[in-house]
Design a protein around this motif. Sequence first.
Motif, PDB file in Angstrom:
ATOM      1  N   TYR A  11       4.873  10.063  70.828  1.00  0.00           N
ATOM      2  CA  TYR A  11       3.979   8.929  71.073  1.00  0.00           C
ATOM      3  C   TYR A  11       2.561   9.445  70.859  1.00  0.00           C
ATOM      4  CZ  TYR A  11       3.031  11.183  75.548  1.00  0.00           C
ATOM      5  OH  TYR A  11       2.663  12.103  76.509  1.00  0.00           O
ATOM      6  N   SER A  12       1.610   8.546  70.740  1.00  0.00           N
ATOM      7  CA  SER A  12       0.221   8.964  70.578  1.00  0.00           C
ATOM      8  C   SER A  12      -0.364   9.260  71.952  1.00  0.00           C
ATOM      9  CB  SER A  12      -0.584   7.845  69.921  1.00  0.00           C
ATOM     10  OG  SER A  12      -0.127   7.650  68.603  1.00  0.00           O
ATOM     11  N   ARG A  14      -3.356   9.864  74.339  1.00  0.00           N
ATOM     12  CA  ARG A  14      -4.795   9.562  74.316  1.00  0.00           C
ATOM     13  C   ARG A  14      -5.534  10.122  75.523  1.00  0.00           C
ATOM     14  NH1 ARG A  14      -2.445   4.941  72.002  1.00  0.00           N
ATOM     15  NH2 ARG A  14      -3.038   4.692  69.807  1.00  0.00           N
ATOM     16  N   GLY A  65     -12.645   7.044  65.517  1.00  0.00           N
ATOM     17  CA  GLY A  65     -11.671   6.305  66.334  1.00  0.00           C
ATOM     18  C   GLY A  65     -11.835   4.810  66.148  1.00  0.00           C
ATOM     19  N   CYS A 111      -2.902  12.694  68.738  1.00  0.00           N
ATOM     20  CA  CYS A 111      -3.088  11.299  68.309  1.00  0.00           C
ATOM     21  C   CYS A 111      -3.904  11.321  67.020  1.00  0.00           C
ATOM     22  CB  CYS A 111      -3.827  10.489  69.374  1.00  0.00           C
ATOM     23  SG  CYS A 111      -3.976   8.728  68.941  1.00  0.00           S
ATOM     24  N   TRP A 112      -3.460  10.588  66.040  1.00  0.00           N
ATOM     25  CA  TRP A 112      -4.245  10.437  64.816  1.00  0.00           C
ATOM     26  C   TRP A 112      -5.557   9.743  65.165  1.00  0.00           C
ATOM     27  CZ3 TRP A 112      -3.387  11.459  59.586  1.00  0.00           C
ATOM     28  CH2 TRP A 112      -2.118  11.937  59.245  1.00  0.00           C
ATOM     29  N   ILE A 113      -6.641  10.162  64.539  1.00  0.00           N
ATOM     30  CA  ILE A 113      -7.937   9.505  64.775  1.00  0.00           C
ATOM     31  C   ILE A 113      -8.624   9.254  63.430  1.00  0.00           C
ATOM     32  CG2 ILE A 113     -10.141   9.584  66.028  1.00  0.00           C
ATOM     33  CD1 ILE A 113      -9.010  11.813  67.743  1.00  0.00           C
ATOM     34  N   TYR A 136      -9.300  11.724  58.255  1.00  0.00           N
ATOM     35  CA  TYR A 136      -8.517  11.663  59.484  1.00  0.00           C
ATOM     36  C   TYR A 136      -8.479  13.015  60.166  1.00  0.00           C
ATOM     37  CZ  TYR A 136      -6.976   7.132  57.912  1.00  0.00           C
ATOM     38  OH  TYR A 136      -6.971   5.837  57.515  1.00  0.00           O
ATOM     39  N   SER A 178       2.922   1.898  73.419  1.00  0.00           N
ATOM     40  CA  SER A 178       2.662   2.301  72.048  1.00  0.00           C
ATOM     41  C   SER A 178       2.696   1.143  71.073  1.00  0.00           C
ATOM     42  CB  SER A 178       3.712   3.297  71.604  1.00  0.00           C
ATOM     43  OG  SER A 178       3.560   4.450  72.327  1.00  0.00           O
ATOM     44  N   ARG A 181       7.540  -2.632  67.426  1.00  0.00           N
ATOM     45  CA  ARG A 181       7.854  -2.280  66.056  1.00  0.00           C
ATOM     46  C   ARG A 181       8.553  -3.451  65.377  1.00  0.00           C
ATOM     47  NH1 ARG A 181       5.026   1.728  67.617  1.00  0.00           N
ATOM     48  NH2 ARG A 181       5.350   3.781  66.714  1.00  0.00           N
ATOM     49  N   PRO A 218       4.226   6.679  63.719  1.00  0.00           N
ATOM     50  CA  PRO A 218       2.892   6.150  64.029  1.00  0.00           C
ATOM     51  C   PRO A 218       2.313   5.481  62.788  1.00  0.00           C
ATOM     52  CG  PRO A 218       2.768   8.518  63.633  1.00  0.00           C
ATOM     53  CD  PRO A 218       4.237   8.135  63.547  1.00  0.00           C
ATOM     54  N   SER A 219       1.450   4.519  62.974  1.00  0.00           N
ATOM     55  CA  SER A 219       0.737   3.951  61.827  1.00  0.00           C
ATOM     56  C   SER A 219      -0.613   3.461  62.319  1.00  0.00           C
ATOM     57  CB  SER A 219       1.528   2.795  61.189  1.00  0.00           C
ATOM     58  OG  SER A 219       1.663   1.731  62.096  1.00  0.00           O
ATOM     59  N   ALA A 220      -1.586   3.455  61.433  1.00  0.00           N
ATOM     60  CA  ALA A 220      -2.940   3.056  61.815  1.00  0.00           C
ATOM     61  C   ALA A 220      -2.905   1.634  62.360  1.00  0.00           C
ATOM     62  CB  ALA A 220      -3.873   3.156  60.615  1.00  0.00           C
ATOM     63  N   THR A 249      -2.128   6.549  53.949  1.00  0.00           N
ATOM     64  CA  THR A 249      -1.922   7.568  54.980  1.00  0.00           C
ATOM     65  C   THR A 249      -0.620   7.274  55.729  1.00  0.00           C
ATOM     66  OG1 THR A 249      -4.291   7.864  55.129  1.00  0.00           O
ATOM     67  CG2 THR A 249      -3.007   8.607  57.023  1.00  0.00           C
ATOM     68  N   ASP A 250      -0.431   6.015  56.082  1.00  0.00           N
ATOM     69  CA  ASP A 250       0.809   5.630  56.768  1.00  0.00           C
ATOM     70  C   ASP A 250       2.027   5.890  55.880  1.00  0.00           C
ATOM     71  OD1 ASP A 250      -0.686   4.809  58.931  1.00  0.00           O
ATOM     72  OD2 ASP A 250      -0.660   2.691  58.389  1.00  0.00           O
ATOM     73  N   ILE A 253       2.966   9.600  56.055  1.00  0.00           N
ATOM     74  CA  ILE A 253       3.600   9.904  57.353  1.00  0.00           C
ATOM     75  C   ILE A 253       5.062   9.461  57.300  1.00  0.00           C
ATOM     76  CG2 ILE A 253       3.648   9.220  59.794  1.00  0.00           C
ATOM     77  CD1 ILE A 253       0.580   8.794  59.588  1.00  0.00           C
TER      78      ILE A 253
HETATM   79  C1  LIG Z   1      -3.614   6.958  60.096  1.00  0.00           C
HETATM   80  C2  LIG Z   1      -3.684   6.659  61.577  1.00  0.00           C
HETATM   81  C3  LIG Z   1      -4.912   6.475  62.196  1.00  0.00           C
HETATM   82  C4  LIG Z   1      -4.969   6.222  63.559  1.00  0.00           C
HETATM   83  N1  LIG Z   1      -6.192   6.107  64.146  1.00  0.00           N
HETATM   84  C5  LIG Z   1      -6.267   5.951  65.488  1.00  0.00           C
HETATM   85  C6  LIG Z   1      -7.532   5.915  66.124  1.00  0.00           C
HETATM   86  O1  LIG Z   1      -8.585   6.043  65.484  1.00  0.00           O
HETATM   87  N2  LIG Z   1      -7.555   5.743  67.469  1.00  0.00           N
HETATM   88  C7  LIG Z   1      -6.405   5.611  68.217  1.00  0.00           C
HETATM   89  O2  LIG Z   1      -6.494   5.456  69.436  1.00  0.00           O
HETATM   90  N3  LIG Z   1      -5.176   5.647  67.632  1.00  0.00           N
HETATM   91  C8  LIG Z   1      -5.085   5.829  66.297  1.00  0.00           C
HETATM   92  N4  LIG Z   1      -3.847   5.893  65.694  1.00  0.00           N
HETATM   93  C9  LIG Z   1      -2.615   5.794  66.498  1.00  0.00           C
HETATM   94  C10 LIG Z   1      -1.900   4.446  66.302  1.00  0.00           C
HETATM   95  O3  LIG Z   1      -2.634   3.436  66.958  1.00  0.00           O
HETATM   96  C11 LIG Z   1      -0.476   4.543  66.853  1.00  0.00           C
HETATM   97  O4  LIG Z   1       0.268   5.408  66.026  1.00  0.00           O
HETATM   98  C12 LIG Z   1       0.232   3.208  66.898  1.00  0.00           C
HETATM   99  O5  LIG Z   1      -0.441   2.315  67.737  1.00  0.00           O
HETATM  100  C13 LIG Z   1       1.676   3.356  67.404  1.00  0.00           C
HETATM  101  O6  LIG Z   1       1.729   3.969  68.668  1.00  0.00           O
HETATM  102  P1  LIG Z   1       2.489   5.349  68.904  1.00  0.00           P
HETATM  103  O7  LIG Z   1       1.922   6.358  67.929  1.00  0.00           O
HETATM  104  O8  LIG Z   1       2.228   5.742  70.336  1.00  0.00           O
HETATM  105  O9  LIG Z   1       3.959   5.133  68.639  1.00  0.00           O
HETATM  106  C14 LIG Z   1      -3.774   6.123  64.329  1.00  0.00           C
HETATM  107  C15 LIG Z   1      -2.543   6.304  63.694  1.00  0.00           C
HETATM  108  C16 LIG Z   1      -2.486   6.576  62.340  1.00  0.00           C
HETATM  109  C17 LIG Z   1      -1.164   6.822  61.698  1.00  0.00           C
END
Ligand SMILES: Cc1cc2nc3c(=O)[nH]c(=O)nc-3n(C[C@H](O)[C@H](O)[C@H](O)COP(=O)(O)O)c2cc1C
Length: 294
Positions: A11-12, A14, A65, A111-113, A136, A178, A181, A218-220, A249-250, A253
Amino acid sequence: MLIREFLEKRYSAREYEQKQLSENTIKTIIDYAHEIEASIKSVKVRFLFLKDGAGVYEKLNGYAGYAGVMIKSPHYIGILTEDENYRTQIAASYAMQSLIKKLFEMGLGTCWIDFSNAGARLQDELAGSELRNINYAISVGYPKKESRFKFVYVPSAAYSNVSNNPYRQISESKSDKSGDRLPLDHFVFKDEFGKQISLDELEQRGLADIFSRIRNAPSARNLQPWRFLIQNERIVIAVKNPASKESMTDAGIMMYLFEGMAHDVGIRGEWSLLPLDEFEYESDKYAYVGEFKV
Ligand SMILES: Cc1cc2nc3c(=O)[nH]c(=O)nc-3n(C[C@H](O)[C@H](O)[C@H](O)COP(=O)(O)O)c2cc1C
């Protein structure tokens, strides 16, 4: 760790303990990052380990972010590229996602940012790097324990056509911080866009498990832009809004995770990229980006 387990548990993160990683841990990460860099042959991508997380946070809060909301973590790792070609973006996120899996195995959260507006403020940090283009990064550290519901794997409930499934309600009512889906039948098609594929056929082809699990990628902005076509001997991946960096990017991944899941269940093969072939479907732009021969 198998990709299936990673997909179940990831999971992401934060929120982090503001505890620095040890020098040893940082060295393990950097060594592994170098191995990944060397394994990507098609284009040049480099990782940038940003040790002084507090300093980076200070510089980037308001600039990186979602809507400038920077995630606070003890360290960050950026991914640097030489250009913004779709092939480069896919290779970069494929590489980053494989590093993320390693970090997860080490008990670290990530967490991706979005760093697309961060480059200009990171001139000092980028000064020694061979590549300067950054879109990123990931946060990295020990995640705070949090109350997130775990991703629950319920194969058939992931398919919206199954109506009398006893688990359906459980899966649909699951509150998952999260984000939800897409059901399988919204992103996996047979032969052409929009044409349904039955769960039976996916199961017979050994693909139901793969698709049920990779949804947890995960996806943006959790936009889940990926779509798949199952054809005779190949699986094609397409993305929505192909002109956006986020979509490519997605895609990278997803290609990493799909390939890993396929290998876990004994399907050999790897992705090859396709020339970008754009088309419209239900008033949205899409493009095919890769094919996987099965
Ligand atoms: C390319 C990419 C950019 C992302 N950028 C951000 C970001 O700037 N800030 C943030 O809080 N989460 C960011 N995320 C996380 C996504 O919001 C998160 O993957 C999505 O909501 C699904 O939740 P999970 O990863 O917990 O399953 C990013 C994810 C990806 C793949």
